[in-house]
Design a protein around this motif. Structure first.
Motif, short mmCIF file in Angstrom:
data_model
loop_
_atom_site.label_atom_id
_atom_site.label_comp_id
_atom_site.label_asym_id
_atom_site.label_seq_id
_atom_site.Cartn_x
_atom_site.Cartn_y
_atom_site.Cartn_z
N VAL A 208 0.87 -1.17 0.00
CA VAL A 208 0.00 0.00 0.00
C VAL A 208 0.91 1.22 0.00
CG1 VAL A 208 -1.83 1.21 1.23
CG2 VAL A 208 -1.73 -1.26 1.31
N PHE A 209 0.82 2.05 -1.03
CA PHE A 209 1.71 3.21 -1.11
C PHE A 209 1.25 4.33 -0.20
CE2 PHE A 209 3.18 1.26 -5.09
CZ PHE A 209 4.54 1.35 -4.86
N LYS A 210 -0.07 4.59 -0.23
CA LYS A 210 -0.59 5.65 0.63
C LYS A 210 -1.64 5.05 1.54
CE LYS A 210 -0.16 10.29 -1.20
NZ LYS A 210 -0.65 11.12 -2.30
N GLN A 211 -1.47 5.33 2.83
CA GLN A 211 -2.39 4.72 3.77
C GLN A 211 -3.83 5.14 3.47
OE1 GLN A 211 -0.93 5.26 7.70
NE2 GLN A 211 -1.19 3.09 8.14
N GLY A 212 -4.74 4.17 3.56
CA GLY A 212 -6.13 4.48 3.30
C GLY A 212 -6.52 4.29 1.85
N GLU A 213 -5.50 4.26 0.97
CA GLU A 213 -5.81 4.06 -0.43
C GLU A 213 -5.79 2.57 -0.75
OE1 GLU A 213 -3.48 6.20 -3.22
OE2 GLU A 213 -4.17 8.13 -2.50
N LEU A 214 -6.34 2.26 -1.92
CA LEU A 214 -6.32 0.88 -2.38
C LEU A 214 -4.86 0.47 -2.62
CD1 LEU A 214 -8.70 -1.02 -3.05
CD2 LEU A 214 -8.21 -0.56 -5.45
N GLY A 215 -4.51 -0.75 -2.23
CA GLY A 215 -3.14 -1.21 -2.39
C GLY A 215 -2.77 -1.39 -3.85
N ALA A 216 -1.48 -1.20 -4.15
CA ALA A 216 -0.99 -1.44 -5.51
C ALA A 216 -0.92 -2.94 -5.76
CB ALA A 216 0.37 -0.80 -5.70
N GLY B 70 -0.35 -3.46 -10.95
CA GLY B 70 0.49 -3.86 -9.83
C GLY B 70 1.54 -4.89 -10.19
N LYS B 71 1.64 -5.23 -11.47
CA LYS B 71 2.59 -6.29 -11.84
C LYS B 71 4.03 -5.85 -11.64
CE LYS B 71 2.07 -5.13 -16.76
NZ LYS B 71 1.54 -3.77 -16.57
N THR B 72 4.34 -4.60 -11.99
CA THR B 72 5.71 -4.13 -11.80
C THR B 72 6.04 -3.97 -10.32
OG1 THR B 72 5.73 -3.06 -13.94
CG2 THR B 72 7.32 -2.28 -12.34
N THR B 73 5.07 -3.47 -9.53
CA THR B 73 5.29 -3.34 -8.09
C THR B 73 5.57 -4.70 -7.46
OG1 THR B 73 3.73 -1.51 -8.14
CG2 THR B 73 4.33 -2.36 -5.97
N LEU B 74 4.83 -5.70 -7.89
CA LEU B 74 5.04 -7.06 -7.39
C LEU B 74 6.46 -7.52 -7.71
CD1 LEU B 74 3.88 -9.59 -6.10
CD2 LEU B 74 2.87 -10.22 -8.28
N LEU B 75 6.88 -7.27 -8.95
CA LEU B 75 8.23 -7.66 -9.36
C LEU B 75 9.28 -6.92 -8.55
CD1 LEU B 75 9.55 -9.40 -11.74
CD2 LEU B 75 10.11 -7.19 -12.71
N ARG B 76 9.05 -5.62 -8.34
CA ARG B 76 10.03 -4.81 -7.60
C ARG B 76 10.12 -5.25 -6.13
NH1 ARG B 76 11.76 0.06 -9.51
NH2 ARG B 76 11.49 1.03 -7.49
N MET B 77 9.02 -5.76 -5.60
CA MET B 77 9.08 -6.27 -4.23
C MET B 77 9.91 -7.55 -4.19
SD MET B 77 5.53 -5.60 -2.24
CE MET B 77 4.33 -6.01 -3.46
N ILE B 78 9.75 -8.39 -5.21
CA ILE B 78 10.54 -9.62 -5.26
C ILE B 78 12.02 -9.26 -5.41
CG2 ILE B 78 10.99 -11.71 -6.60
CD1 ILE B 78 7.97 -11.70 -7.30
#
Lengths: 304, 362
Positions: B12-20, B43-51
């Motif tokens: 979640v980038f900004k609290q209260g907002e929908l998660g990426a 959210g596919k790139t965010t998922l990759l960047r977390m990995i």
């Protein structure tokens, strides 16, 4: 028909040229009157025996240069100019780099910090330096006051910041740094933000830590903009006389005299226009070199 | 080589907002080519960047090779990544670019030359080693980025839209090379793309994502032929699946399964053994009023509205080989059909697949 059309076109071109000249003239006039004429006068005076108050002058060839080169004050001033410029640049580059790294990532209050850091650059040099003169004053110095309060020094043997040769030199360098760091930081921040975010990320994944990323990736990529900051810094420090004039007036014992301040002290304050002009001419080779490198960088930036 | 696993991963980038990225749990197989497919912002790139370790998860776990890596920096995860922009170091030569990971990971200098040459040879860029990145074409840059990624033999490859900066023609050949490359190296690879053709062509399995959620994981055939919900059904396929509302259910069928009855009739005249109708089972007749036609060379896309029958009033698309069809004047009505077996059923409330409804669909 065709003839009149072509004539009209010629007329248009001619009026276009006239407009061009009109637009361009103020800039040329400005450069000629405020830079060209004084420069030619300085060269002329350097080869003459011109003095303030004298009605005329005659050319004396290299006589001024001969006497300057033998003067210990001149040697001292030349050395100081170089030492001040180099020391200030090294400190400025290191500090502004650290600042630019610290200010790169957003945090609460970053805007305010950026504004505060930029303030010294916006303030007039003379006012800022007068402020420093008080901070470093022999009697009222806040620095001394703090050091005494902390029992680092006793009141009677506190350092005379502007009264002892080495401390005075350090003080001048300090004020130059104070003045240049904001400018340099802004340039570095611009250079840093021009690096695509993915490149440091790629370095992180490739296994580079902070130091390797800083020294092998970020700084090399910032070289062009870094050299712009350095060249500007050199010009500002090397040609500056305000800081020295206000802080120490070249003293104690010429220990902080630089080429511009010596030129002023000799030529204007000491009425020996010819000698002052000759001293200031020694700035020219350095400035020509700096200008050359600047133009080269500007050119390269255009090509890439 | 290693298996990558995520457990309830959320960002979640900004609290209260929908998660990426919302509550994503998935596991790769050993040596698999797994594709994250979704529209931009899915959210596919965010998922990759977390990995990769470039983004910190808000909650959930990431495991690489069975080890929890949440608290490890990117360099400790034994991964390699190719960025969309390639992120080559512009001030270094190709050789130094490829050798940089070796240097950073303190591989003895004597081994550098051998390894760089191996990587460069594998990607056919051995002649470019002295050049700077700016002197390379897009395709060459992409290969340098790949060479830089494989040179230290990582456990996992992460590729973030590596082909999107190439022109269409180059992309097709680069795709083929990449597949070939994966076959020869055999490293577990996660590939992010928004291009369904890339995903279908290269993926062993595809993870279809939307709004940070996994909508379906499956082989290309699975996700195309048996879409789990209406999003997957319409996102995959060009033109997308026809979805028509019928009472309390959404009925879906692919444009290529929707064709003129004359085709079926033609088949009926074929020898007994080739008779389509009998083999394919009963079909739903649909009268189509043609609105316009797109001729794409090898195929023809027909847009129209259903006139009467079960799907009355719905806009539908048909896709057929261009060899098959005569001219289709707009406004004319033609008899079309879709074989019942090809109908998919979705719940209008959730969009999820539901049990097939029996006919009749006439």
């Amino acid at each position: 028909m065709a003839l009149s059309a072509s004539r009209r076109r010629q007329g248009g071109a001619a009026s276009g040229t006239a407009l061009g000249i009109a637009m361009f003239a103020p800039a040329v006039l400005y450069i000629v009157l405020l830079i060209g004429v004084p420069f030619v006068l300085a060269v002329l005076y350097a080869f003459s025996d011109a003095r303030i108050g004298a009605s005329g002058f005659r050319l004396v060839g290299l006589e001024n240069f001969r006497s300057i080169l033998q003067s210990p004050s001149f040697h001292k001033a030349l050395k100081n100019s170089i030492v001040f410029t180099l020391c200030a640049q090294v400190i400025v580059i290191v500090c502004s780099n650290i600042l630019s790294i610290a200010l790169e990532k957003p945090f609460r209050g970053r805007g305010l910090v950026r504004f505060l850091i930029l303030l010294p650059w916006v303030a007039p040099v003379s006012l800022g330096t007068i402020g420093w003169k008080w901070i470093l004053d022999s009697i009222y110095s806040v620095i001394t006051w703090v050091l005494v309060a902390l029992h680092v020094y006793k009141p009677y043997n506190a350092p005379m910041w502007l009264g002892e040769p080495h401390l005075a030199m350090a003080s001048v360098i300090l004020v130059h740094c104070w003045r240049l760091i904001p400018f340099s930081t802004v340039i570095m921040l611009a250079g840093r933000s021009a690096i695509s975010k993915e490149i440091p990320e790629a370095a992180a994944i490739d296994g580079a830590g902070f130091w390797r990323t800083t020294f092998q990736i970020n700084l090399p990529m910032m070289t062009p903009i870094l050299s712009v900051a350095v060249l500007f810094g050199i010009i500002f420090t090397f040609t500056d006389m305000t800081v020295v004039y206000i802080l120490t007036a070249g003293g104690p014992f010429d220990s902080t005299q630089t080429l511009p301040s010596l030129a002023f002290a000799t030529g204007i304050a000491g009425s020996d226009l010819a000698a002052g002009a000759a001293i200031s001419l020694f700035l020219v080779p350095v400035l020509v070199l700096v200008a050359y490198f600047m133009l080269r960088i500007a050119h390269r930036a255009e090509v890439v | 080589m290693a298996i990558v696993e995520t457990r309830n991963l959320t960002k979640v980038f900004k609290q209260g907002e929908l998660g990426a990225v919302n509550d994503v749990s998935l596991t790769t197989e050993e040596g698999e080519f797994l594709v994250f497919l979704g529209p931009s912002g899915s959210g596919k790139t965010t998922l990759l960047r977390m990995i990769a370790g470039l983004e910190t998860p808000t909650s959930g776990e990431i495991l690489i090779g069975g080890q929890r890596v949440n608290d490890l920096s990117p360099r400790e995860r034994r991964i390699a990544m190719v960025f969309q922009s390639y992120a080559l170091y512009p001030h270094l030569t190709v050789y130094k670019n490829i050798a940089f990971p070796l240097k950073a990971q303190k591989v003895p200098k004597s081994e550098h030359a051998k390894k760089v040459e191996w990587a460069a040879g594998l990607l056919g860029i051995g002649k470019l080693l002295d050049r700077k990145p700016r002197e390379l074409s897009g395709g060459e840059r992409q290969r340098v980025a790949l060479a830089r990624a494989i040179v230290r033999e990582p456990a996992v490859f992460l590729l973030d839209e590596p082909l999107s900066n190439l022109d269409a023609k180059l992309r097709a050949s680069a795709r083929e090379e990449l597949e070939h490359f994966h076959e020869s190296v055999g490293t577990t690879t996660i590939y992010v793309t928004h291009d369904q053709v890339e995903a279908m062509a290269m993926g062993d399995r595809i993870v279809v994502m939307n709004f940070g959620e996994v909508r379906q994981i499956g082989t290309p055939a699975d996700v195309y032929d048996e879409p789990a919900d209406t999003f997957v059904a319409t996102f995959l396929g060009s033109p997308p699946m026809n979805l028509v509302r019928k009472d309390d259910v959404i009925v879906g069928f692919r444009p290529e399964h929707f064709f003129p009855v004359s085709v079926l009739a033609g088949r009926a005249a074929m020898p007994e053994s080739l008779r389509a109708v009998d083999r394919e089972g009963p079909y739903v007749p649909v009268n189509l009023r043609v609105s316009h036609e797109e001729y794409l060379g090898s195929e023809r896309i027909l847009y129209g509205t259903v006139e009467g029958g079960a799907f009355q009033g719905n806009k539908v698309i048909s896709r057929m080989p261009s060899t098959l069809a005569p001219q289709w004047d707009s406004g004319s009505i033609h008899a079309f059909a879709v074989i019942e077996r090809h109908l998919k059923f979705y719940d209008p409330a959730t969009g999820k697949r539901t049990a097939p409804r029996p006919g009749p669909w006439r």
